[in-house]
Scaffold this motif. Sequence first.
Motif, PDB file in Angstrom:
ATOM      1  N   LEU A 124      70.928  35.687 -41.987  1.00  0.00           N
ATOM      2  CA  LEU A 124      71.037  36.779 -42.949  1.00  0.00           C
ATOM      3  C   LEU A 124      69.900  37.792 -42.807  1.00  0.00           C
ATOM      4  CD1 LEU A 124      72.558  38.000 -45.338  1.00  0.00           C
ATOM      5  CD2 LEU A 124      71.258  36.500 -46.858  1.00  0.00           C
ATOM      6  N   GLY A 125      68.676  37.318 -42.554  1.00  0.00           N
ATOM      7  CA  GLY A 125      67.550  38.235 -42.416  1.00  0.00           C
ATOM      8  C   GLY A 125      67.749  39.217 -41.271  1.00  0.00           C
ATOM      9  N   THR A 126      68.229  38.712 -40.128  1.00  0.00           N
ATOM     10  CA  THR A 126      68.501  39.585 -38.988  1.00  0.00           C
ATOM     11  C   THR A 126      69.585  40.595 -39.322  1.00  0.00           C
ATOM     12  OG1 THR A 126      67.863  37.842 -37.434  1.00  0.00           O
ATOM     13  CG2 THR A 126      69.237  39.628 -36.582  1.00  0.00           C
ATOM     14  N   ARG A 127      70.603  40.137 -40.026  1.00  0.00           N
ATOM     15  CA  ARG A 127      71.697  41.022 -40.423  1.00  0.00           C
ATOM     16  C   ARG A 127      71.179  42.146 -41.323  1.00  0.00           C
ATOM     17  NH1 ARG A 127      77.256  40.737 -40.655  1.00  0.00           N
ATOM     18  NH2 ARG A 127      77.157  38.718 -39.606  1.00  0.00           N
ATOM     19  N   LEU A 128      70.320  41.814 -42.260  1.00  0.00           N
ATOM     20  CA  LEU A 128      69.777  42.831 -43.162  1.00  0.00           C
ATOM     21  C   LEU A 128      68.862  43.800 -42.415  1.00  0.00           C
ATOM     22  CD1 LEU A 128      69.044  40.596 -46.278  1.00  0.00           C
ATOM     23  CD2 LEU A 128      70.877  42.282 -46.024  1.00  0.00           C
ATOM     24  N   ASP A 129      68.129  43.313 -41.412  1.00  0.00           N
ATOM     25  CA  ASP A 129      67.313  44.201 -40.583  1.00  0.00           C
ATOM     26  C   ASP A 129      68.193  45.203 -39.839  1.00  0.00           C
ATOM     27  OD1 ASP A 129      64.984  42.965 -41.378  1.00  0.00           O
ATOM     28  OD2 ASP A 129      64.855  41.663 -39.609  1.00  0.00           O
ATOM     29  N   ARG A 130      69.309  44.723 -39.321  1.00  0.00           N
ATOM     30  CA  ARG A 130      70.241  45.613 -38.615  1.00  0.00           C
ATOM     31  C   ARG A 130      70.844  46.625 -39.584  1.00  0.00           C
ATOM     32  NH1 ARG A 130      74.613  42.117 -35.852  1.00  0.00           N
ATOM     33  NH2 ARG A 130      75.330  44.185 -35.206  1.00  0.00           N
ATOM     34  N   LEU A 131      71.124  46.176 -40.788  1.00  0.00           N
ATOM     35  CA  LEU A 131      71.674  47.079 -41.797  1.00  0.00           C
ATOM     36  C   LEU A 131      70.683  48.188 -42.125  1.00  0.00           C
ATOM     37  CD1 LEU A 131      73.918  47.722 -43.853  1.00  0.00           C
ATOM     38  CD2 LEU A 131      72.781  46.153 -45.439  1.00  0.00           C
ATOM     39  N   ALA A 132      69.403  47.844 -42.242  1.00  0.00           N
ATOM     40  CA  ALA A 132      68.383  48.849 -42.550  1.00  0.00           C
ATOM     41  C   ALA A 132      68.321  49.929 -41.469  1.00  0.00           C
ATOM     42  CB  ALA A 132      67.026  48.181 -42.715  1.00  0.00           C
ATOM     43  N   LYS A 133      68.596  49.549 -40.208  1.00  0.00           N
ATOM     44  CA  LYS A 133      68.541  50.504 -39.101  1.00  0.00           C
ATOM     45  C   LYS A 133      69.716  51.476 -39.111  1.00  0.00           C
ATOM     46  CE  LYS A 133      65.926  47.372 -36.120  1.00  0.00           C
ATOM     47  NZ  LYS A 133      65.938  46.552 -34.887  1.00  0.00           N
ATOM     48  N   CYS A 134      70.719  51.226 -39.973  1.00  0.00           N
ATOM     49  CA  CYS A 134      71.848  52.151 -40.070  1.00  0.00           C
ATOM     50  C   CYS A 134      71.452  53.438 -40.786  1.00  0.00           C
ATOM     51  CB  CYS A 134      73.017  51.494 -40.800  1.00  0.00           C
ATOM     52  SG  CYS A 134      73.801  50.160 -39.864  1.00  0.00           S
ATOM     53  N   GLY A 135      70.290  53.440 -41.456  1.00  0.00           N
ATOM     54  CA  GLY A 135      69.790  54.664 -42.066  1.00  0.00           C
ATOM     55  C   GLY A 135      70.380  55.005 -43.419  1.00  0.00           C
ATOM     56  N   ILE A 136      71.067  54.055 -44.047  1.00  0.00           N
ATOM     57  CA  ILE A 136      71.647  54.304 -45.364  1.00  0.00           C
ATOM     58  C   ILE A 136      70.587  54.023 -46.420  1.00  0.00           C
ATOM     59  CG2 ILE A 136      73.446  53.616 -47.003  1.00  0.00           C
ATOM     60  CD1 ILE A 136      75.123  52.814 -44.566  1.00  0.00           C
ATOM     61  N   PRO A 137      70.268  54.972 -47.296  1.00  0.00           N
ATOM     62  CA  PRO A 137      69.174  54.770 -48.253  1.00  0.00           C
ATOM     63  C   PRO A 137      69.545  53.779 -49.352  1.00  0.00           C
ATOM     64  CG  PRO A 137      70.303  56.822 -48.722  1.00  0.00           C
ATOM     65  CD  PRO A 137      70.897  56.301 -47.434  1.00  0.00           C
ATOM     66  N   ASP A 138      68.534  53.165 -49.946  1.00  0.00           N
ATOM     67  CA  ASP A 138      68.753  52.334 -51.125  1.00  0.00           C
ATOM     68  C   ASP A 138      69.308  53.210 -52.244  1.00  0.00           C
ATOM     69  OD1 ASP A 138      67.752  50.058 -49.917  1.00  0.00           O
ATOM     70  OD2 ASP A 138      65.709  50.398 -50.636  1.00  0.00           O
ATOM     71  N   SER A 139      70.339  52.723 -52.921  1.00  0.00           N
ATOM     72  CA  SER A 139      70.909  53.456 -54.043  1.00  0.00           C
ATOM     73  C   SER A 139      71.630  52.470 -54.947  1.00  0.00           C
ATOM     74  CB  SER A 139      71.864  54.555 -53.550  1.00  0.00           C
ATOM     75  OG  SER A 139      72.267  55.392 -54.632  1.00  0.00           O
ATOM     76  N   ILE A 140      72.436  52.988 -55.858  1.00  0.00           N
ATOM     77  CA  ILE A 140      73.149  52.146 -56.809  1.00  0.00           C
ATOM     78  C   ILE A 140      74.467  51.652 -56.202  1.00  0.00           C
ATOM     79  CG2 ILE A 140      72.128  53.221 -58.811  1.00  0.00           C
ATOM     80  CD1 ILE A 140      74.684  54.880 -59.111  1.00  0.00           C
ATOM     81  N   VAL A 141      74.957  50.539 -56.722  1.00  0.00           N
ATOM     82  CA  VAL A 141      76.258  49.999 -56.342  1.00  0.00           C
ATOM     83  C   VAL A 141      77.088  49.854 -57.610  1.00  0.00           C
ATOM     84  CG1 VAL A 141      77.491  48.026 -55.350  1.00  0.00           C
ATOM     85  CG2 VAL A 141      75.317  48.772 -54.353  1.00  0.00           C
ATOM     86  N   HIS A 142      78.302  50.341 -57.566  1.00  0.00           N
ATOM     87  CA  HIS A 142      79.188  50.262 -58.722  1.00  0.00           C
ATOM     88  C   HIS A 142      79.738  48.837 -58.848  1.00  0.00           C
ATOM     89  CE1 HIS A 142      82.448  51.001 -61.483  1.00  0.00           C
ATOM     90  NE2 HIS A 142      82.160  52.282 -61.563  1.00  0.00           N
TER      91      HIS A 142
END
Length: 234
Positions: A150-168
Amino acid sequence: MDVAAESMRQLRTWNLSQVVAARAGGRAVVVKATAPFLGDEPRAVDLLGRFAPGVAVPVLARDPTLRIMVMPDLPEDHHGESDPKVLAEMVDRWSAAQLACAPGVQEFLAIGRDLRAEAVLATADRVVAAVSPSLNGAERRALDQARASLGTRLDRLAKCGIPDSIVHGDLHPGNWFGPPGGLRRTALHLLEPVRLWLAADLFGGFLRQIEPSEAPYHAADPPALAQALIRHAN
């Protein structure tokens, strides 16, 4: 705001909230009451209206102690669930709203659940501890493997460049990406098991806090989501 008691008509009720149609000040309104363990929905709506005006229905009145808020009524077909064009517009507007809300992440965190990487990892640890006793040896190893990756997956997700925001809370996690693109499609793929980890923890929390009479309806959800995680890992 005075709500006319004789005008109240129950629309929905379940273990998490209750929604009633009524009239107040000569206008049609909706009165919503939520469970104590849920977030501060009126405050979230206020913040959403400040960062992304026009997206949220405004809160007309509230009672934080009773967990009640009053909102303008909307036509019953406003959601357009059967109309793909309306759904596409909803996704596009929500994506834009999330981008607009990104600068206010700290304010949203003060009233909602943290879904950033470190919090997701802690959530996964809770899920493993909660469901492992119900799994056999092979299933536990598969779940441990999913957690380890999971940690590696989240690192890859961070590299997608999508900023932290809210989730409905009532939208599929992929809906906030808007029209698919290369990095967005990658992010959607990476988020699928994250969604399962969060859902398993969410239903575990429900079981600990809802009425005993409601628990049987959700008792099978955490193990079922753990099995979905195992299938995804395999």
